[in-house]
Design a protein around this motif. Structure first.
Motif, PDB file in Angstrom:
ATOM      1  N   GLY A  41      42.626  25.545  51.744  1.00 50.02           N
ATOM      2  CA  GLY A  41      43.271  26.793  52.139  1.00 50.02           C
ATOM      3  C   GLY A  41      44.150  27.355  51.036  1.00 50.02           C
ATOM      4  N   GLY A  42      44.911  26.507  50.391  1.00 46.82           N
ATOM      5  CA  GLY A  42      45.775  26.945  49.298  1.00 46.82           C
ATOM      6  C   GLY A  42      44.982  27.465  48.112  1.00 46.82           C
ATOM      7  N   LEU A  43      43.886  26.796  47.793  1.00 49.15           N
ATOM      8  CA  LEU A  43      43.044  27.245  46.680  1.00 49.15           C
ATOM      9  C   LEU A  43      42.397  28.589  46.992  1.00 49.15           C
ATOM     10  CD1 LEU A  43      41.297  23.952  45.559  1.00 49.15           C
ATOM     11  CD2 LEU A  43      42.966  25.278  44.288  1.00 49.15           C
ATOM     12  N   GLN A  44      41.953  28.760  48.220  1.00 53.05           N
ATOM     13  CA  GLN A  44      41.330  30.029  48.587  1.00 53.05           C
ATOM     14  C   GLN A  44      42.342  31.171  48.498  1.00 53.05           C
ATOM     15  OE1 GLN A  44      39.251  29.983  52.288  1.00 53.05           O
ATOM     16  NE2 GLN A  44      38.510  32.060  52.048  1.00 53.05           N
ATOM     17  N   THR A  45      43.557  30.936  48.939  1.00 52.08           N
ATOM     18  CA  THR A  45      44.605  31.950  48.841  1.00 52.08           C
ATOM     19  C   THR A  45      44.883  32.307  47.387  1.00 52.08           C
ATOM     20  OG1 THR A  45      45.598  31.114  50.871  1.00 52.08           O
ATOM     21  CG2 THR A  45      46.990  32.488  49.471  1.00 52.08           C
ATOM     22  N   MET A  46      44.955  31.302  46.539  1.00 51.18           N
ATOM     23  CA  MET A  46      45.232  31.536  45.124  1.00 51.18           C
ATOM     24  C   MET A  46      44.102  32.335  44.467  1.00 51.18           C
ATOM     25  SD  MET A  46      45.905  28.837  42.019  1.00 51.18           S
ATOM     26  CE  MET A  46      44.244  28.227  42.076  1.00 51.18           C
ATOM     27  N   PHE A  47      42.854  31.957  44.726  1.00 47.64           N
ATOM     28  CA  PHE A  47      41.734  32.676  44.123  1.00 47.64           C
ATOM     29  C   PHE A  47      41.630  34.102  44.652  1.00 47.64           C
ATOM     30  CE2 PHE A  47      39.921  28.418  43.018  1.00 47.64           C
ATOM     31  CZ  PHE A  47      39.893  28.638  41.648  1.00 47.64           C
ATOM     32  N   ASN A  48      41.957  34.298  45.915  1.00 45.99           N
ATOM     33  CA  ASN A  48      41.963  35.662  46.454  1.00 45.99           C
ATOM     34  C   ASN A  48      43.027  36.519  45.763  1.00 45.99           C
ATOM     35  OD1 ASN A  48      39.855  35.266  48.224  1.00 45.99           O
ATOM     36  ND2 ASN A  48      41.175  34.745  49.950  1.00 45.99           N
ATOM     37  N   ALA A  49      44.187  35.930  45.491  1.00 48.36           N
ATOM     38  CA  ALA A  49      45.253  36.677  44.804  1.00 48.36           C
ATOM     39  C   ALA A  49      44.821  37.026  43.377  1.00 48.36           C
ATOM     40  CB  ALA A  49      46.534  35.855  44.785  1.00 48.36           C
ATOM     41  N   VAL A  50      44.175  36.093  42.695  1.00 44.03           N
ATOM     42  CA  VAL A  50      43.698  36.354  41.334  1.00 44.03           C
ATOM     43  C   VAL A  50      42.626  37.442  41.352  1.00 44.03           C
ATOM     44  CG1 VAL A  50      42.429  35.350  39.389  1.00 44.03           C
ATOM     45  CG2 VAL A  50      44.298  34.077  40.457  1.00 44.03           C
ATOM     46  N   ALA A  51      41.701  37.353  42.302  1.00 43.03           N
ATOM     47  CA  ALA A  51      40.642  38.367  42.405  1.00 43.03           C
ATOM     48  C   ALA A  51      41.224  39.744  42.693  1.00 43.03           C
ATOM     49  CB  ALA A  51      39.653  37.986  43.505  1.00 43.03           C
ATOM     50  N   LEU A  52      42.246  39.811  43.529  1.00 45.19           N
ATOM     51  CA  LEU A  52      42.885  41.092  43.839  1.00 45.19           C
ATOM     52  C   LEU A  52      43.554  41.675  42.600  1.00 45.19           C
ATOM     53  CD1 LEU A  52      43.736  43.164  45.986  1.00 45.19           C
ATOM     54  CD2 LEU A  52      45.772  41.779  46.377  1.00 45.19           C
ATOM     55  N   GLU A  53      44.256  40.848  41.846  1.00 44.40           N
ATOM     56  CA  GLU A  53      44.905  41.333  40.624  1.00 44.40           C
ATOM     57  C   GLU A  53      43.888  41.785  39.583  1.00 44.40           C
ATOM     58  OE1 GLU A  53      48.131  41.929  40.144  1.00 44.40           O
ATOM     59  OE2 GLU A  53      48.425  41.329  42.231  1.00 44.40           O
ATOM     60  N   LEU A  54      42.772  41.048  39.472  1.00 40.65           N
ATOM     61  CA  LEU A  54      41.720  41.471  38.528  1.00 40.65           C
ATOM     62  C   LEU A  54      41.105  42.804  38.956  1.00 40.65           C
ATOM     63  CD1 LEU A  54      39.947  38.084  37.777  1.00 40.65           C
ATOM     64  CD2 LEU A  54      41.313  39.444  36.191  1.00 40.65           C
ATOM     65  N   THR A  55      40.911  42.968  40.245  1.00 41.49           N
ATOM     66  CA  THR A  55      40.362  44.221  40.739  1.00 41.49           C
ATOM     67  C   THR A  55      41.324  45.366  40.473  1.00 41.49           C
ATOM     68  OG1 THR A  55      39.220  43.025  42.501  1.00 41.49           O
ATOM     69  CG2 THR A  55      39.467  45.389  42.804  1.00 41.49           C
ATOM     70  N   LYS A  56      42.619  45.153  40.656  1.00 42.14           N
ATOM     71  CA  LYS A  56      43.616  46.183  40.359  1.00 42.14           C
ATOM     72  C   LYS A  56      43.610  46.540  38.870  1.00 42.14           C
ATOM     73  CE  LYS A  56      47.052  44.945  43.876  1.00 42.14           C
ATOM     74  NZ  LYS A  56      48.416  44.418  44.046  1.00 42.14           N
ATOM     75  N   ALA A  57      43.423  45.526  38.008  1.00 46.50           N
ATOM     76  CA  ALA A  57      43.460  45.744  36.575  1.00 46.50           C
ATOM     77  C   ALA A  57      42.245  46.532  36.097  1.00 46.50           C
ATOM     78  CB  ALA A  57      43.526  44.412  35.839  1.00 46.50           C
ATOM     79  N   VAL A  58      41.123  46.371  36.754  1.00 46.42           N
ATOM     80  CA  VAL A  58      39.896  47.012  36.300  1.00 46.42           C
ATOM     81  C   VAL A  58      39.748  48.427  36.867  1.00 46.42           C
ATOM     82  CG1 VAL A  58      37.359  46.856  36.398  1.00 46.42           C
ATOM     83  CG2 VAL A  58      38.717  44.821  35.967  1.00 46.42           C
ATOM     84  N   THR A  59      40.156  48.638  38.102  1.00 49.99           N
ATOM     85  CA  THR A  59      39.979  49.960  38.717  1.00 49.99           C
ATOM     86  C   THR A  59      41.036  50.931  38.206  1.00 49.99           C
ATOM     87  OG1 THR A  59      41.278  49.212  40.619  1.00 49.99           O
ATOM     88  CG2 THR A  59      38.895  49.112  40.817  1.00 49.99           C
ATOM     89  N   PRO A  60      40.615  52.159  37.946  1.00 48.11           N
ATOM     90  CA  PRO A  60      41.581  53.146  37.406  1.00 48.11           C
ATOM     91  C   PRO A  60      42.527  53.671  38.458  1.00 48.11           C
ATOM     92  CG  PRO A  60      39.349  54.078  37.493  1.00 48.11           C
ATOM     93  CD  PRO A  60      39.274  52.669  37.976  1.00 48.11           C
TER      94      PRO A  60
END
Length: 60
Positions: A41-60
């Motif tokens: 559960g902790g790993l899934q939360t962490m990877f979701n947070a990383v994926a969200l930040e990467l998506t924010k960084a890529v989208t204009p």
């Protein structure tokens, strides 16, 4: 002769060591599975947070 062989077989302890090693391996496996499940559960939360930040960084 048969009684002597049966008595010898009963006193033989060499199989007990293999059973003990098998039980230890099973216990270690169960502990590993429990630990990985608890961390899941902790790993899934962490990877979701990383994926969200990467998506924010890529989208204009």
């Amino acid at each position: 002769m048969i009684i002597k062989n049966i008595t010898k077989l009963i006193k033989d302890d060499s199989g007990a060591t293999a059973i003990e090693y098998g039980l230890i391996a099973a216990l270690v496996s169960v502990a590993g599975i429990a630990a990985l499940t608890a961390m899941g559960g902790g790993l899934q939360t962490m990877f979701n947070a990383v994926a969200l930040e990467l998506t924010k960084a890529v989208t204009p």
